[in-house]
Design a protein around this motif. Sequence first.
Motif, mmCIF file in Angstrom:
data_model
loop_
_atom_site.group_PDB
_atom_site.id
_atom_site.type_symbol
_atom_site.label_atom_id
_atom_site.label_comp_id
_atom_site.label_asym_id
_atom_site.label_seq_id
_atom_site.Cartn_x
_atom_site.Cartn_y
_atom_site.Cartn_z
ATOM 1 N N GLU A 245 0.848 -1.178 0.000
ATOM 2 C CA GLU A 245 0.000 0.000 0.000
ATOM 3 C C GLU A 245 0.892 1.239 0.000
ATOM 4 O O GLU A 245 2.052 1.196 0.439
ATOM 5 C CB GLU A 245 -0.916 0.014 1.226
ATOM 6 N N ASP A 246 0.352 2.358 -0.475
ATOM 7 C CA ASP A 246 1.148 3.591 -0.531
ATOM 8 C C ASP A 246 1.675 3.995 0.839
ATOM 9 O O ASP A 246 2.743 4.612 0.956
ATOM 10 C CB ASP A 246 0.320 4.734 -1.117
ATOM 11 N N SER A 247 0.942 3.643 1.891
ATOM 12 C CA SER A 247 1.322 4.053 3.251
ATOM 13 C C SER A 247 2.359 3.127 3.890
ATOM 14 O O SER A 247 2.888 3.436 4.958
ATOM 15 C CB SER A 247 0.076 4.097 4.142
ATOM 16 N N ASP A 248 2.664 1.998 3.268
ATOM 17 C CA ASP A 248 3.585 1.027 3.863
ATOM 18 C C ASP A 248 5.026 1.530 3.846
ATOM 19 O O ASP A 248 5.472 2.161 2.882
ATOM 20 C CB ASP A 248 3.535 -0.310 3.098
ATOM 21 N N GLU A 249 5.739 1.232 4.910
ATOM 22 C CA GLU A 249 7.189 1.445 4.949
ATOM 23 C C GLU A 249 7.850 0.104 4.642
ATOM 24 O O GLU A 249 7.739 -0.844 5.434
ATOM 25 C CB GLU A 249 7.624 1.957 6.315
ATOM 26 N N PHE A 250 8.501 0.026 3.519
ATOM 27 C CA PHE A 250 9.047 -1.257 3.043
ATOM 28 C C PHE A 250 10.539 -1.104 2.781
ATOM 29 O O PHE A 250 10.964 -0.187 2.071
ATOM 30 C CB PHE A 250 8.340 -1.688 1.755
ATOM 31 N N ILE A 251 11.327 -2.008 3.359
ATOM 32 C CA ILE A 251 12.773 -2.006 3.157
ATOM 33 C C ILE A 251 13.210 -3.404 2.754
ATOM 34 O O ILE A 251 13.140 -4.344 3.554
ATOM 35 C CB ILE A 251 13.523 -1.562 4.424
ATOM 36 N N MET A 252 13.635 -3.541 1.514
ATOM 37 C CA MET A 252 14.134 -4.822 1.016
ATOM 38 C C MET A 252 15.513 -5.079 1.606
ATOM 39 O O MET A 252 16.342 -4.166 1.713
ATOM 40 C CB MET A 252 14.201 -4.770 -0.511
ATOM 41 N N LEU A 288 12.235 -4.772 -4.715
ATOM 42 C CA LEU A 288 12.073 -3.321 -4.828
ATOM 43 C C LEU A 288 13.231 -2.592 -4.160
ATOM 44 O O LEU A 288 13.401 -2.657 -2.951
ATOM 45 C CB LEU A 288 10.750 -2.889 -4.196
ATOM 46 N N TYR A 289 14.015 -1.868 -4.965
ATOM 47 C CA TYR A 289 15.109 -1.049 -4.453
ATOM 48 C C TYR A 289 14.991 0.389 -4.957
ATOM 49 O O TYR A 289 15.977 1.010 -5.317
ATOM 50 C CB TYR A 289 16.463 -1.634 -4.872
ATOM 51 N N GLN A 290 13.771 0.906 -5.000
ATOM 52 C CA GLN A 290 13.546 2.294 -5.380
ATOM 53 C C GLN A 290 12.383 2.823 -4.557
ATOM 54 O O GLN A 290 11.620 2.043 -3.973
ATOM 55 C CB GLN A 290 13.266 2.425 -6.880
#
Length: 305
Positions: A245-252, A288-290
């Motif tokens: 979701e747009d609100s998620d904080e995601f770190i690969m 995802l790295y961007q």
Amino acid sequence: MEKGKNKEYSRIIGTYTSNKKGPLLFVTGGIHGNEPSGVKALQKVFEELEKTKPEIEGAIVGVVGNKIALNVDQRFIDKDLNRTWTIENVEKGEKDTQEKKEMFEIIEVLKRYPESDFTKRHFLDCHTTSAATVPFISVQEVNDNDAWAHKFPTYIIRGFSDIVSGCIDHYMSRTGLTGFVFEAGQHTDERSVENHEGVIWLALKEACKLDLTQISCFPGCVDKFVQDNAPDQKTFEIIHRHGLEDSDEFIMEPGFENFQKIEIGQLLAYQNGKEIRSEWDAHIFMPLYQSQGNDGFFVVEEVEV
């Protein structure tokens, strides 16, 4: 045309024909504005075509995707252009985002090359990835897309557009064109332009009966892709998408490459502070790295053709 530190792009990169009846090859580059590799490759191809004037059947058309986003080296302005090509968006005709405006301009270009004018119509959509990767094809299993994709020497992924809504290849396929998406490598890898150029030449050979020996850059402009950069052909299918979701904080987790093997229990990423661990013995795809994007990663497995 230079504009500050950025470039201003024309919609049509080039067209070429020998005025002989045959297929259309409709090639798009820069659908994502931080992926200029396909545009650069198309510019090289049309320069060579105008220089050597080889005979082809039908025609090739090269088109810029997200002009405004390319100007600022950004994936998109308002909404991902490669999620915009839904049936609903096309039928409504609204141009309330920059990407919808871009989409309808590309559709208008395609309308200049109707099915009745050609023996067949092919498309090729050129992309790159944020993670390191070998070049690969993404193909939707409709029409004769899969058989067409298997004419090209690299990894092939089936089913991406069946999972992710609004991709340009989904639109092209449902309007009767045959083709695929080609991911040439990482955004900043110089080999990505080589790979895009190589696959465009091969598509011209397969679709428009180009004799590659007629072009002055042959064999180097093809062999850099086929012999130096492309892996032996394998076919994969997607078994999982980790959507965001747009609100998620995601770190690969750092260091993953496309098609890298992963194991059950392996740490893949953090989402909203929580660990995401693998549930599969398989391969990771499109990590995802961007900063922009709603696909955290995919999981794929090799299948028999």
